[in-house]
Design an enzyme around this catalytic site. Structure first.
Site, PDB file in Angstrom:
ATOM      1  N   GLU A 190      -2.114   1.058  13.440  1.00  0.00           N
ATOM      2  CA  GLU A 190      -3.199   1.471  12.553  1.00  0.00           C
ATOM      3  C   GLU A 190      -2.756   2.378  11.412  1.00  0.00           C
ATOM      4  OE1 GLU A 190      -6.034   3.248  15.134  1.00  0.00           O
ATOM      5  OE2 GLU A 190      -6.364   1.421  16.321  1.00  0.00           O
ATOM      6  N   GLU A 219      10.428   2.216  13.616  1.00  0.00           N
ATOM      7  CA  GLU A 219       9.555   3.133  14.365  1.00  0.00           C
ATOM      8  C   GLU A 219       9.767   2.983  15.870  1.00  0.00           C
ATOM      9  OE1 GLU A 219       5.459   3.027  13.384  1.00  0.00           O
ATOM     10  OE2 GLU A 219       5.759   3.127  11.213  1.00  0.00           O
ATOM     11  N   ASP A 228      10.717  -4.911   8.900  1.00  0.00           N
ATOM     12  CA  ASP A 228      11.701  -4.078   9.575  1.00  0.00           C
ATOM     13  C   ASP A 228      11.220  -2.641   9.807  1.00  0.00           C
ATOM     14  OD1 ASP A 228      13.812  -6.085   9.721  1.00  0.00           O
ATOM     15  OD2 ASP A 228      13.867  -5.932   7.541  1.00  0.00           O
ATOM     16  N   ASN A 248       1.806  -5.290  13.006  1.00  0.00           N
ATOM     17  CA  ASN A 248       1.403  -4.479  11.855  1.00  0.00           C
ATOM     18  C   ASN A 248       0.604  -5.362  10.909  1.00  0.00           C
ATOM     19  OD1 ASN A 248       1.062  -2.861   9.634  1.00  0.00           O
ATOM     20  ND2 ASN A 248       3.239  -2.533   9.235  1.00  0.00           N
ATOM     21  N   PRO A 249      -0.726  -5.268  10.897  1.00  0.00           N
ATOM     22  CA  PRO A 249      -1.545  -6.182  10.080  1.00  0.00           C
ATOM     23  C   PRO A 249      -1.388  -5.963   8.579  1.00  0.00           C
ATOM     24  CG  PRO A 249      -2.911  -4.458  11.031  1.00  0.00           C
ATOM     25  CD  PRO A 249      -1.544  -4.282  11.628  1.00  0.00           C
ATOM     26  N   ARG A 292       4.273  -6.086  -3.248  1.00  0.00           N
ATOM     27  CA  ARG A 292       4.238  -6.472  -1.840  1.00  0.00           C
ATOM     28  C   ARG A 292       3.433  -7.742  -1.595  1.00  0.00           C
ATOM     29  NH1 ARG A 292       4.913  -4.189   3.236  1.00  0.00           N
ATOM     30  NH2 ARG A 292       5.795  -2.310   2.322  1.00  0.00           N
ATOM     31  N   SER A 308       7.821  -8.562   4.708  1.00  0.00           N
ATOM     32  CA  SER A 308       8.490  -9.046   3.503  1.00  0.00           C
ATOM     33  C   SER A 308       9.988  -9.210   3.725  1.00  0.00           C
ATOM     34  CB  SER A 308       8.258  -8.073   2.342  1.00  0.00           C
ATOM     35  OG  SER A 308       6.888  -7.976   2.019  1.00  0.00           O
TER      36      SER A 308
END
Length: 623
Positions: A194, A225, A220, A161-162, A321, A251
């Site tokens: 994405e 998902e 997490d 997850n970028p 974040r 995070s």
């Protein structure tokens, strides 16, 4: 934690214990010849013209080795030499501290006994095949060392997850994770997610036969998902057994912290290196899930359900974040200074007798439950097909018993290795290539020949009795109650929960209170500095329920938060704080405004309930 070999045993070991031996140089010291010996636990080497002693003996433990590779020199002066690089990550003590951390320590041996490169290469390749078998704890008879094949490679699906956390997940994977996986000959297919929910869609459609398992590089949220994507499949009973690994890229990184913590690896210093090391050396361990029901939805949770203070901190810190995990500390201070209280009803089915802390305004009912230990047994999960994972990965030697220091290469030497040596394609690499998937029902080597063992714990030994000691059933009134659920019907998971609008059984405990916070956790960590349930295990079959009642002072809360880092909050002497082990719970908040978080994801505010699904999924970890 692996086979421990002391210094004295290395010095005095008999000839029968040696599987291979030979003479090598240690790159780049080409003027000193070493006697190198390979046993089932590791490699020892010492100068050939010296005395074999504790001072001269160097040692590489296979518990620290992730792989090895044959190489050749780019310099024509050494064109006849064949090289063997052993990729090792031993431990050492940090400066100015008591903690031990892993560090990169790659040792390259050079063989020049034969005049030709091909002769030296064949000898080095035999060493490589033996080392790969031993560091992966594959069966190897001494008589078979000349003919053992190269172990087949593992193939993993990697989801990145970028946008997770500070947005550095892809950078973390490319710079830190990918090189270590390459050293271990692990093949990967990388997919960047994405949009929200993309990971769930991928896992609903992925062909499990193409991969050994899935690895998440994110926080997490992406793990949540993946779990729910697998449970959404028509073949969910088999799909949820697809091994899941995770590396810190967000995070929170709670599950990654729990994995490092369980393995005894560092969380504070270079957590990515330690997490990747565990991924390479892992075992497949059953992991509990919790089925969460709301009036209009059902989801599956691997981490926690939070309401009140912790949920507020988690959700409201999203605006920070960019600063990473520090966002939680900042928002915790803000929220404690402006404390909220929530009225509601909390009910739970305790593992053993529930004895509440005294409170002047306690309106608790169903307090005195007959002393017993309960656990949930689910045939659908416990009797599943786990034959695909019947091989052990070695555990690393514990640092307290690690009494032989490895030969330490400097960064300069590492650079010289990369500049002066090139990898050599294995001549007996029949096992290296992944065969094409034929689409048959047979397990392909990518998912079947690389096999791992299920490391299970006896749930009975992990139940906690009324006196708080694990497995203590000394009370004459203690009865073991197994709540055995039937097999699923029409693809539905059986439940011990009544419908949300129906009353609960009489053996449940109900608290009608004003709460500051409620958290149901099933992993040790909620973050790197938050050990919420220090005695939790991946497969203990328990929900660790903690709640803070109204009346607690802000100073007490600040003190409690400071104790979370080491998990010592469980001994905090406050009548407003309770921690209970249970099998199921129901939360019924009053009002329409508030935040409920499941695995760090916000869900509809309103009543929900959950029950543990013991050992439902499979995790790549060490326990």
């Amino acid at each position: 934690m692996g086979t421990v070999v002391g210094a004295n045993r290395n010095v005095n070991m008999s000839k029968d214990e040696i599987i291979l031996e030979g003479q090598f140089e240690v790159f780049p010291r080409d003027k000193i010849v070493y006697k190198v010996e390979c046993t089932r636990s590791g490699i020892t080497y010492y100068p050939l013209d010296g005395v074999k002693s504790n001072k001269t003996l160097k040692y590489i433990h296979f518990g620290d080795v992730v792989g090895c590779r044959c190489r050749k020199s780019l310099d024509q002066k050494h064109s006849n030499k064949a090289y063997l690089t052993v990729f090792s990550y031993p431990v050492r003590k940090k400066f100015f501290g008591e903690k031990f951390v892993r560090f990169k320590n790659h040792i390259t041996f050079a063989r020049s006994s034969d005049e030709s490169f091909d002769g030296n290469r064949k000898a080095v390749e035999k060493w490589r095949r033996v080392i790969l078998h031993l560091c992966q704890e594959l069966q190897l008879d001494k008589k078979d060392v000349d003919h053992c094949p190269v172990p087949p490679k593992t193939r993993l699906l990697v989801l990145v997850n970028p946008h997770s956390g500070p947005g550095k997940a892809m950078q973390i994977f490319q710079k830190q994770v990918a090189p270590m996986l390459d050293e271990a000959d692990i093949q990967v297919k990388v997919i960047q997610t994405e949009y929200a929910g993309h990971g769930k869609e991928i896992m609903k459609k992925v062909n499990k036969k193409d991969y050994y398992g899935v690895v998440i590089v994110s926080g997490d949220g992406l793990i949540y998902e993946v779990v729910n994507g697998l449970m959404d499949r028509p073949d969910w009973k088999d799909a949820i057994k697809f091994p899941i690994g995770c590396l810190p890229g967000g995070s929170g990184n709670a599950l990654s912290c729990a994995i490092n913590y369980s393995a005894g690896e560092s969380i504070e210093s270079d957590p990515v290196l330690h997490a990747t090391f565990i991924l390479i050396k892992h075992r497949v361990i059953p992991m509990d899930l919790v089925m969460i029901e709301q009036p209009s939805s059902r989801v599956y949770s691997f981490l926690s359900v939070c309401w009140g203070l912790i949920a507020d901190i988690d959700y409201e810190s999203e605006k920070f974040r960019a600063i990473g995990e520090a966002r939680f500390t900042l928002q915790a201070l803000r929220r404690i200074l402006s404390l909220r209280k929530y009225k509601g009803r909390l009910s739970f089915l305790p593992v053993s007798e529930y004895i509440p802390k005294s409170s002047n305004n306690n309106t608790t009912k169903s307090l005195h439950i007959p002393t017993k230990n309960r656990r949930v047994s689910m045939d659908d999960f416990e009797n599943g097909d786990n034959d695909a994972y019947d091989r052990l990965r070695t555990k690393s030697v514990p640092w307290k018993l690690y009494n032989k220091k490895s030969f330490s290469e400097s960064e300069e030497v590492e650079e010289k290795i990369d500049e002066e040596l090139a990898d050599v394609q294995e001549s007996m690499a029949s096992g290296d290539a992944l065969p094409e998937n034929t689409g048959s029902d047979e397990k392909s080597p990518a998912n079947g020949e690389i096999k791992f063992a299920l490391e299970t714990e006896n749930n009975l030994d992990n139940m906690v009795s009324g006196n708080g000691k694990p497995g203590d059933t000394s009370s004459v009134n203690c009865v073991q109650e197994v709540i055995r659920l039937p097999k699923s019907v029409d693809g539905k998971i059986p439940s011990i929960l009544p419908p949300l609008d129906k009353p609960l059984p009489s053996d449940w405990v109900t608290l009608d209170e004003e709460f500051v916070s409620v958290a149901a956790c099933y992993q040790t960590h909620l973050g790197s500095d938050s050990i919420m349930a220090p005695d939790a295990r991946f497969n203990d079959g328990i929900i660790h329920l903690s709640f803070i009642k109204s009346g607690i002072q802000k100073g007490e809360l600040l003190q409690l938060m400071s104790l979370l880092e080491k998990g010592t909050h469980i001994d905090f002497p406050s009548q407003y704080i309770e921690m209970v082990k249970c099998l199921a719970f129901r939360l019924e908040p009053e009002g329409k405004e508030g935040i409920i978080m499941v695995d760090g994801e916000r869900v509809d505010y309103g009543p929900l309930q959950g029950q543990v699904l013991p050992g439902a999924s499979n995790l790549m970890a060490i326990q």
